[in-house]
Design a protein around this motif. Structure first.
Motif, PDB file in Angstrom:
ATOM      1  N   GLN B 271      37.545 -86.635  46.353  1.00  0.00           N
ATOM      2  CA  GLN B 271      37.762 -85.190  46.584  1.00  0.00           C
ATOM      3  C   GLN B 271      36.425 -84.459  46.575  1.00  0.00           C
ATOM      4  N   GLN B 306      41.412 -85.835  41.392  1.00  0.00           N
ATOM      5  CA  GLN B 306      42.231 -84.636  41.586  1.00  0.00           C
ATOM      6  C   GLN B 306      41.927 -83.549  40.558  1.00  0.00           C
ATOM      7  N   GLY B 365      42.175 -82.813  47.149  1.00  0.00           N
ATOM      8  CA  GLY B 365      42.569 -84.072  46.514  1.00  0.00           C
ATOM      9  C   GLY B 365      43.943 -84.520  46.974  1.00  0.00           C
ATOM     10  N   ILE B 396      49.994 -84.489  38.460  1.00  0.00           N
ATOM     11  CA  ILE B 396      49.622 -85.023  39.776  1.00  0.00           C
ATOM     12  C   ILE B 396      50.775 -85.834  40.349  1.00  0.00           C
TER      13      ILE B 396
END
Lengths: 270, 564, 489
Positions: B271, B306, B365, B396
């Motif tokens: 990311q 993330q 992400g 997530i």
């Protein structure tokens, strides 16, 4: 109203976050006696440590009669009500306070009013070090509310101040207002060294002697009066300093001209 | 007690192609077996629950000098999350830089059983291993940082790949490491004098070599040594707007080294390396460009990195990047350069929904994870604690498996980020099967851990059982239930012992530290040369440098036969 | 006879690991490569002050007892205490320090190490400002400007300059040893000349820096190669060797550093001198800092223990941070005891905090001034103490010691030092790095192995073993108490 009296002289630190009007609210005397407090490394009940009495007054107030200089975190995060301490108070009194009032008829210890948000703390004796200052490594300074100290305050007070007012009738120790960005600190007597070090905004008014002004403050001018808050305008004349230059700061120091003849040579720069 | 039978669970074992089948899993003596004596075995009733291999985290900063310095400078972070001692567990602190015991407990409570500590300065390797020893309930390994090691720079500059390979093998054994870690290649040595590299073809001052040469050289060395994982790479220009170009160039440079379509590099926390735009003002996502490339090539694996919206602590070996963060934020900043080897930096970071930049990063992400079609190519991480604390992994999981969940979060983000986000047009939701890949099977495969990430006979008996009934609950809709279930495993089994039940630790075990015993043909010459150079390069004696056996409490040496 | 190489010296934060020890019949007879302090320790550890036996105070006298009796008594004291202190830790190995954390947690006490009288302010400073730093090898290879501020390595860390800074050969910088020798020769030459001219040496005390105007930067500050600058309140031994010695007014280091920060940021100040340094000279100093290739500030008690304490370190770190915007600069504390860093590191990874850790509420809490051992003692809050690998009776203020001895005191030390003499239960300890192996951390946090070169005296066990015994006994006592309570209920 609840009246607490220590049952003995405490040797070990007492952790009593439960002594808080919000916590006592709606609880009977018996329930309050079973609230958890720690004495050293032993878990105790509040009733083991304090005599708990109830008066007829219906207010969410707490009065403590006696020396509680070993009792910590009284009034922590409280939002309502009043606490009156007739004796010396322990560390972290009124830490993160969000409303209400605390009165100390005696001295207060370190970290009183730490990271305070709202409310009023009145200390009729001296305050310890780190008054209103945040925890180690944190920049979460006092945001609002008022602290009034009749006596002296220790070092590192009002650090990272971002709002509210600290009024000191006595002397202040070193590093008063360290890295403050907003808010006002008012000192009627003398201020210790490193006054306003690393400050970036806000205002400190000192009516007494300022020991060894930091070299990173520059003279801005002279002012006859200094506004402390809506009710108080301190009478000067004051030297007005701007700084801290090491932080490109815009904080202001109002320093009494009469009490600080050693600063006369700054007049050449005005 | 050594025999366990997990009955009737919905099993997700992607390495063996099992997709939610109701079946039994048998354990004996710490390994998965075909069957056990169902009379004697302890039975776990897993009906209505999902059964997966224990979680595998390919990249999480949990031990060593960097992490510990992070702990030392953040008392204000610790005070938010104090952990009390219990009869079975030690006390400590949590939040973004947990103490070692708490790290083990919290991972285990989420059903994780293996973690990779991705950054170890070789000079401090003993420290890393001492801390790994104090992380209970997990198997672990750690990666030595060698991308800017003087020996690597010198040998690659000479073009002597074999010499480089032998030295890397020496380093792997000496530090008891598991993989070649490369961070901002060339940049860390430049940072020794306060400089950095800005493209893969910049020349590193004093060493006459480029990042391209370092990365390709080490990728080749990795192959020559037959290491189970590929090179583990944190790209140049990480965190700089427009850096996706550098990431693409890096991946392209590695194309020629790939053979048989097998991965030759793992790009971590991608990311941070997928930024488009030219400045912080017009930062945008380059997830499309990166995922397009990945969808058409098979030689790279990725992990997400993330963002979680929270107050956290960044810590990487990328000293110059951490300095950039200091210049942007003014927060307290640690820098720690390590002689002859590498660099490092730490700075607290607060990711906010109301920051257009942070919100865009958050979106990037997830876009990457959803646009890369093959879940075997991109894995779930937060680069803990850089993009967020690991105990927020369930968040997530919800975002990956439920569009509803991610839109609910996106709606609360800065308007600018909402407009730019590709998430509005992405409807893909990962299935439980795909989730098992991105949180365990894929990671184990990419790491070359033969006994991890699956439930076939012979695998280590590391199992996670979660309170989700796929026949009754649609996790795409009930994402909050899913989040809760993945935060707190119904059972975590480590080496065939139940260590967590209903999210509570019920047993303490030491995990193993895995390391590579790389056997090259010509060992001795390296030792002689090392001894001569040691006094010049390091301030410690050659004899005192290695991680001696007694530094690793429960070792698992994995023999690797090198082709050199 | 055996010769042991690559021995790590267990004295100071330099942790030199190139010592060569010769052993004959379990006695060290020769020490090579070590400084005078290292030699003194390796040749003198067998002094008559060694404690040979566990001791318990009975009728106001310390009498020898069995290990079991002493362990039980110590465990009883700790298990029953309401607020015990476990202090010291800096001269033992990490293996023992780990048990220390477990023990402090088990008895709900305050765990603290000698940083509280030493570099505690440095750790506190980093909690406010971070720290741009590096390992010592980076200094050797790259530093062309070396500043010692408020410390005197020539006396306290004797091999520091020859192993890590001015007198080392690096990849990118050379040693300044030759230049220093020439300076000394020149000074000696001047002295000879004066004596030949019949000028009394008492009247003309020539030394290198005094021949110039007070605090004026010398021309040598602009030379190529490494430059050595010493900033202190008095001319220390290290200052005698420096290219430039700045004599700062006592307790004014904070002002000096803050002023330098402002000047690094191109601010003009209204004053004409700061801390005894005239402004025009200060400008030159700041220019030198900005124009170096790689600068380093080493600091010691001159900053941590003078007025301002941790804020002195905070501002020093802030200055180095600000300098990183112009060039490459790092800063490093000169840690004293050989494993004081190790204690902070082990405490931090296990509990989250580096020192002053209060376990009394069942989880670790940290707040210097509240949970640090010195302050607990000054307020008389503790009711028992265990002291290991340190000597607080020699270093703490009087009132703290008075409160320390009011309550049961357990001491673990190789020597009958002042603290041991006040103990109620005293245990002999084996010397880590001589009689016991283990791990220690250098001042730059690099871990190094310590060797065992001789056997400890008979009956003397390692701190790690001893602490494990005490911990086990504490657990037995506490389990018995719980059993009694539930049975009695």
């Amino acid at each position: 109203m609840i009246l607490l009296t220590p049952l003995k002289k405490f040797q070990f630190p007492i952790h009593a976050e439960c002594i808080n009007p919000d916590v006592f609210q709606g609880k009977s005397k018996a329930e309050i006696a079973t609230l958890i407090a720690w004495e050293g490394n032993r878990k105790k009940k509040l009733g083991d440590l304090f005599k708990i009495e109830e008066t007829s007054a219906e207010t969410p107030n707490i009065t403590i009669n006696g020396d509680i200089s070993e009792v910590r975190r009284v009034g922590q995060s409280m939002k309502n009500g009043e606490i009156a301490i007739n004796g010396n108070a322990g560390m972290h009194l009124g830490e993160k306070m969000a409303g209400g009032k605390i009165t100390v008829n005696g001295n207060a210890s370190g970290w009183t009013g730490s990271s305070m948000k709202k409310g009023l703390i009145e200390i009729h004796g001296d305050a310890g070090d780190y008054l209103a200052s945040p925890y180690r490594g944190s920049t979460d300074g006092m945001r609002g509310g008022t602290i009034i100290v009749d006596g002296n305050v220790g070092s590192d007070s009002g650090c990272y101040l971002r709002g509210g007012a600290i009024m000191v009738k006595g002397n202040a120790g070193q590093f008063l207002g360290f890295h403050m960005s907003k808010g006002v600190i008012y000192v009627e007597k003398d201020a210790g060294r490193r006054l306003g070090a690393s400050m970036i905004g806000g205002k400190i008014v000192v009516l007494g002697f300022v020991d060894d002004l930091m070299p990173t403050f520059t003279i801005d001018g002279v002012k006859a009066k200094a506004k402390v808050d809506d009710t108080l305008k301190a009478v000067g004349p004051f030297y007005v300093f701007l700084g801290d230059l090491a932080e490109h700061g815009n904080g202001k120091l109002f320093v009494s001209m009469a009490k600080n003849p050693q600063l006369k040579n700054y007049e050449a720069f005005i | 007690m050594t025999e366990i039978l997990i009955k009737n669970g919905f099993v997700f074992d992607p390495i063996n192609g099992i997709n939610g089948e109701k079946m039994d899993i048998a354990i004996n003596n710490g390994k998965i077996v075909e069957s056990v004596n169902s009379q004697k075995a302890k039975k776990i009733d897993a009906s209505g629950l999902i059964v997966m291999p224990g979680g595998v985290d390919v990249h999480t900063h949990v031990a060593g000098h960097e992490v510990n310095t992070g702990r030392m400078i953040r008392p204000e972070d610790h005070v938010k999350d104090a952990v009390r001692k219990t009869v079975l567990t030690r006390s400590g602190v949590g939040y973004s830089v947990p103490s070692t015991f708490v790290t083990g407990y919290r991972y285990s409570k989420m059903g994780y059983t293996t973690v990779m500590n991705p950054s170890m300065a070789p000079l401090g390797a003993k420290h890393t291993h001492e801390e790994l020893n104090d992380i209970p309930l997990l198997d672990k390994a750690t990666f030595p940082l060698i991308g800017d090691w003087w020996f690597v720079l010198e040998y690659l500059q000479k073009g002597d790949l074999e010499g480089c390979a032998r030295h890397v093998a020496w380093m792997m054994e000496t530090t008891k490491g598991y993989a070649i870690k490369i961070v901002n290649p060339g940049g860390l040595e430049s940072w020794g004098f306060g400089r950095n590299v800005h493209s893969i073809d910049d020349v590193v001052p004093n060493f006459d070599i480029t990042p391209r040469e370092i990365v390709c050289g080490l990728a080749k060395v990795n192959k020559m040594l037959n290491l189970p994982h590929t090179i583990h790479l944190h790209t140049n220009n990480l965190g700089i707007p427009g850096n996706y170009v550098t990431t693409l160039e890096t991946m392209k440079a590695l194309e020629s080294i790939a053979t048989e379509g097998k991965p030759v590099a793992h790009i971590t926390h991608v990311q941070f390396s997928s930024f488009g735009g030219e400045s912080w003002g017009n930062l945008k996502s380059a997830a499309e460009e990166i995922s397009k490339y990945i969808n058409n090539h098979g030689h790279i694996t990725l992990d997400m990195g993330q963002i979680i919206f929270s107050d956290t602590t960044t810590m990487t070996a990328d000293g110059p990047f951490e300095f950039t963060l200091y210049q942007l934020s003014g927060h307290k900043w640690v820098n720690s350069d390590v002689e002859t080897e590498t660099s490092g930096g730490i700075i607290p970071m607060h990711y906010k929904r109301t920051s257009a930049v942070n919100a865009t990063q958050w979106s990037i992400g997830l876009e990457l994870a959803l646009l890369v079609k093959d879940p075997w190519k991109i894995f779930m991480t937060t680069d803990h604690p850089n993009a967020g604390p690991f105990f927020d992994y369930p968040k997530i999981i919800a975002w990956l498996t439920s569009k509803k969940a991610r839109m609910a979060t996106l709606k609360r983000c800065h308007k600018k980020a909402q407009k730019k986000s590709l998430l509005t047009s992405i409807s893909r939701e990962l299935s439980l099967y795909e989730l098992a890949i991105v949180t365990r099977a894929g990671q184990a495969k990419a790491l070359g851990l033969k006994g991890k990430g699956h439930l076939g006979a012979g695998a280590d008996a590391d199992v996670a059982i979660y309170n989700i009934n796929p026949e009754k609950i649609d996790i795409a809709k009930k994402y909050k239930t899913a989040r809760k279930a993945f935060s707190s495993a119904a059972y975590t089994i480590k080496d065939g012992q139940i260590v967590v039940k209903d999210g509570e630790i019920v047993r303490n075990v030491d995990g193993r530290t895995m390391w590579l015993d790389v056997q090259t043909r010509e060992q001795l010459k390296v030792d002689e040369e090392m001894k001569r150079k040691f006094k010049q390069y390091w301030t410690v004696e050659y004899e005192n440098y290695p991680v001696f056996d007694h530094y690793v409490k429960v070792p698992e040496a994995i023999t690797v036969k090198a082709s050199v | 006879m055996s010769v042991i190489n690559a021995v790590t010296c267990p004295i100071c934060g330099c942790l030199c690991d190139d010592i060569e020890i010769t052993v004959v019949e379990n006695e060290v007879v020769k020490v090579k490569n070590g400084c005078a302090v290292c030699e003194a320790k390796y040749l003198g550890y067998k002094s008559e002050h060694r404690i040979s036996h566990p001791l318990i105070r009975k009728n106001d006298k310390l009498v020898p007892v069995s290990m079991d009796e002493a362990v039980h008594k110590a465990a009883e004291i700790l298990a029953n205490a309401n607020y015990p202190i476990l202090y010291g830790w800096s001269s033992t190995n990490c293996e023992a320090q780990r048990i220390g954390v477990e023990l402090a947690e088990e008895v709900g006490g305050v765990l603290d190490n000698t940083a509280v009288v030493c570099h505690g302010p440095s750790l506190m400073g980093t909690q406010e400002a971070g720290i741009p730093t590096s390992t010592l090898g980076q200094i050797r290879h790259r530093a062309d400007l070396i500043i010692y501020w408020g410390c005197d390595p020539w006396s306290a860390h004797p091999r520091h300059l020859e192993r890590y800074t001015s007198f080392t050969e690096g990849r990118f910088e050379d040693s300044e040893w030759k230049s220093y020798i020439n300076k000394v020769k020149a000074a000696a030459g001047r002295k000879k000349l004066l004596s030949a001219q019949r000028v009394s040496p008492k009247k003309q005390e020539i030394s290198v820096a005094e021949s110039v105007v007070f605090n004026k930067p010398p021309e040598t500050l602009q030379k190529e190669g490494r430059k050595l600058v010493v900033i202190d309140v008095r001319k220390s031994m290290t200052a005698e060797m420096a290219d430039y010695f700045i004599q700062v007014e006592p307790n004014k280091d904070y002002e000096l550093m803050q002023a330098m920060r402002a000047m690094v940021k191109d601010q003009d100040l209204d004053v004409d001198q700061v801390a005894g340094v005239p402004m025009e000279y200060l400008k030159e100093v700041v220019d030198t800092l900005i124009n170096c290739k790689f600068g380093v500030v080493f600091f010691g008690m001159g900053l941590t223990q003078s007025a301002g304490k941790f804020r002195n370190i905070e501002v020093a770190i802030s200055l180095v941070r600000d300098l990183n915007l112009r060039t490459k600069f790092v800063i490093m504390p000169m840690r004293g005891h050989f494993n004081v860093s190790g204690a902070n590191i082990v405490f931090a990874w296990q509990s989250g905090y580096a020192f002053g850790i209060d376990f009394s509420l069942g989880y670790p809490r940290y707040n210097p001034g509240e949970t640090t051992s010195m302050d607990v003692l000054l307020r008389g809050e503790s009711d028992a103490a265990l002291v290991i690998a340190s000597d607080p009776a020699a270093t703490f203020p009087k009132r703290a010691i008075q409160n320390l001895v009011k309550h049961p005191l357990i001491v673990i030390d190789p020597h009958m030092n002042p603290t041991a003499m006040l103990g109620d239960v005293v245990f002999p300890s084996a010397f880590v790095g001589i009689e016991v192996e283990g791990t220690a951390y250098r001042m730059d946090n690099v871990p190094l192995p310590l060797k065992k070169v001789v056997d400890p005296p008979k009956g003397v066990i390692s701190d790690e073993e001893l602490l494990k015994k005490i911990l086990e006994e504490v657990r037995i006592i506490k389990a018995q108490e719980t059993k009694n309570k539930t049975e009695g209920a």
